[in-house]
Design an enzyme around this catalytic site. Structure first.
Site, PDB file in Angstrom:
ATOM      1  N   GLY A 141       4.502  -2.724  -3.094  1.00 27.99           N
ATOM      2  CA  GLY A 141       3.871  -1.503  -2.588  1.00 27.99           C
ATOM      3  C   GLY A 141       2.365  -1.634  -2.593  1.00 27.99           C
ATOM      4  N   SER A 142       1.694  -0.594  -2.094  1.00 27.22           N
ATOM      5  CA  SER A 142       0.229  -0.621  -2.026  1.00 27.22           C
ATOM      6  C   SER A 142      -0.324   0.797  -2.091  1.00 27.22           C
ATOM      7  CB  SER A 142      -0.232  -1.299  -0.729  1.00 27.22           C
ATOM      8  OG  SER A 142       0.201  -0.562   0.395  1.00 27.22           O
ATOM      9  N   GLY A 143      -1.649   0.902  -2.178  1.00 33.34           N
ATOM     10  CA  GLY A 143      -2.307   2.201  -2.148  1.00 33.34           C
ATOM     11  C   GLY A 143      -2.026   3.089  -3.346  1.00 33.34           C
ATOM     12  N   SER A 144      -1.619   2.477  -4.473  1.00 34.28           N
ATOM     13  CA  SER A 144      -1.277   3.212  -5.711  1.00 34.28           C
ATOM     14  C   SER A 144      -0.032   4.083  -5.558  1.00 34.28           C
ATOM     15  CB  SER A 144      -2.458   4.078  -6.195  1.00 34.28           C
ATOM     16  OG  SER A 144      -3.552   3.276  -6.547  1.00 34.28           O
ATOM     17  N   GLY A 163       3.410   5.411  -6.106  1.00 38.92           N
ATOM     18  CA  GLY A 163       4.402   5.250  -7.157  1.00 38.92           C
ATOM     19  C   GLY A 163       3.849   4.695  -8.456  1.00 38.92           C
ATOM     20  N   ARG A 185      -5.542  -9.938   1.884  1.00 36.32           N
ATOM     21  CA  ARG A 185      -5.967  -9.241   3.104  1.00 36.32           C
ATOM     22  C   ARG A 185      -7.301  -8.568   2.832  1.00 36.32           C
ATOM     23  NH1 ARG A 185      -4.994  -4.133   1.298  1.00 36.32           N
ATOM     24  NH2 ARG A 185      -3.200  -3.839  -0.075  1.00 36.32           N
TER      25      ARG A 185
END
Length: 411
Positions: free
Chosen positions: A158-161, A163, A283
């Site tokens: 996942g990404s973007g914090s 969860g 990235r």
């Protein structure tokens, strides 16, 4: 002669427009391939060619690129991870298939799985938080007991914090485990939870192109238990020794993970035992981080990335030195955004570079404890940190919004 095109797989609210504009400045025709092009408003706003294709279907992407090659000279392929980190690996595979410059897909896939990434870094002697992987509530509970509370609990992919939560006691641990495994969190693969030691200390973001450290920023978050972005400062105030140690640890991550082509963003915390690596993202960081690097050093990461993607030589020389700071505007409650304003007054403050609202009035706000809680940002830059922070605060104080309760449909 066929027109030179660059393929952009999926899009990104912040980095998408930057890539489109940079590609056009370089004389390229950007073409976006997306499962749902309508979700990226800038495509229609800037009249960018967009084609609907199932980006989870590798064969479908190959067919679409082959079809486009009949009309265009495809100079390069890149894309945006967004919520789905697997896009980065897909881009690497497409580049391999069409013999175009691109990252190693195996290295990308290793990075996208945070548990696999942790294992590789730990085996290479890179300092990482203590960690365990769990697939059910009992596993989570025993992992937390082994590591010792407080712990960070997050999806392995996942990404973007999304969860991600700091669990300070057994009640918070049980509550967040239920959230992740109870159907509220969207899993793109079979659920695996990373339980890890809470590494405490300043949080640094290191921007690397190839094997060169471009800059080190410091990232502040809003109040725990979630990790919602608050403020990003570039460059971070560091001693020469701290800068050297952070750069060395970051480059050791690249060697361990087989990275070193194109952009990498390393996140670490400076703890009592020195730099501890939180994660390595193969990235570019999301906007507004690239804009801060350009303001601070005069290096346009997006343009230089595209040059690499199409096989041109990049230029990573610094042309100036400033301090740039971004402050996110964060929703303080759930409800309907009634109004938001003050952007023109804030933008008029000398030293303010950008004021960007992500949402329009009448948008429902449902906080998730991650990047989606941010409803805009303000960027300021000047020759000194003190001055930049003062400019930023003056601008932010001019912005206001109102979030009203959702109507009670039961009444």
């Amino acid at each position: 002669m066929a027109r030179k095109a660059i393929i952009l797989v999926e899009g990104h609210r912040g980095n998408g427009p930057l890539h489109v504009q940079a590609a056009q400045r370089l004389g390229l025709h950007p073409i976006t391939l997306s499962a749902d092009p309508a979700q990226y408003e800038y495509l229609a706003a800037e009249s960018v060619e967009a084609i609907r294709v199932d980006t989870d279907n590798f064969d479908a992407l190959i067919r679409e690129c082959c079809r486009l090659r009949a009309t265009y000279d495809i100079a390069g392929i890149t894309g945006f991870a967004g919520d789905d980190e697997s896009v980065s690996a897909t881009v690497g595979k497409l580049c391999r298939h069409f013999d175009l410059p691109g990252p190693n897909p195996a290295s990308i896939e290793r990075c996208c799985d945070k548990f696999a990434q942790r294992q590789v870094l730990a085996e290479a002697g890179v300092s990482v938080p203590g960690y365990r992987v769990a697939t059910d509530a009992a596993d989570v509970e025993s992992a937390a007991a082994e590591i010792g509370l407080p712990v960070i609990v997050k999806p392995a992919v996942g990404s973007g914090s999304s969860g991600v939560r700091l669990c300070r006691n057994v009640d918070e641990l049980a509550e967040h485990t239920t959230y992740l495994l109870g159907g509220k969190h969207i899993w793109r693969s079979s659920p695996r939870i990373l339980v890890e030691e809470f590494a405490q200390g300043p949080h640094y973001c290191i921007d690397i192109m190839g094997n060169e450290v471009i800059g080190i920023s410091v990232l502040d978050f809003c109040r725990p238990p979630h990790f919602v972005y608050r403020e990003l400062t570039c460059p971070a105030e560091l001693t020469d020794d701290e800068h050297h140690r952070i750069a060395e640890v970051s480059l050791s991550c690249l060697r361990a993970l087989g990275l070193g082509w194109g952009p990498t963003n390393v996140e670490l915390r400076w703890t009592q035992r020195g730099p501890v690596v939180i994660e390595v993202n193969p990235r570019l960081p999301g906007s507004p981080a690239p804009e801060l690097v350009q303001l601070a050093y005069g290096i346009d990461l997006v343009t230089e990335h595209i040059k690499l993607v199409i096989g041109d030589e990049w230029n990573l020389r610094r042309s100036h030195s400033q301090t740039a700071v971004a402050r996110w505007l964060v929703a303080d409650r759930d409800g309907m955004l009634d109004w938001i304003g003050g952007d023109s007054r804030a933008a008029a403050v000398s030293g303010v570079v950008e004021v960007n609202f992500y949402v329009e009035p009448k948008t429902p706000i449902v906080r998730k404890g991650d990047y989606r809680d941010c409803i805009g940002h303000v960027i300021a830059a000047s020759p000194s940190l003190t001055r930049t922070k003062a400019i930023l605060q003056r601008a932010v104080d001019l912005i206001d919004w109102s979030i009203i309760p959702f109507p009670n449909l039961g009444e």
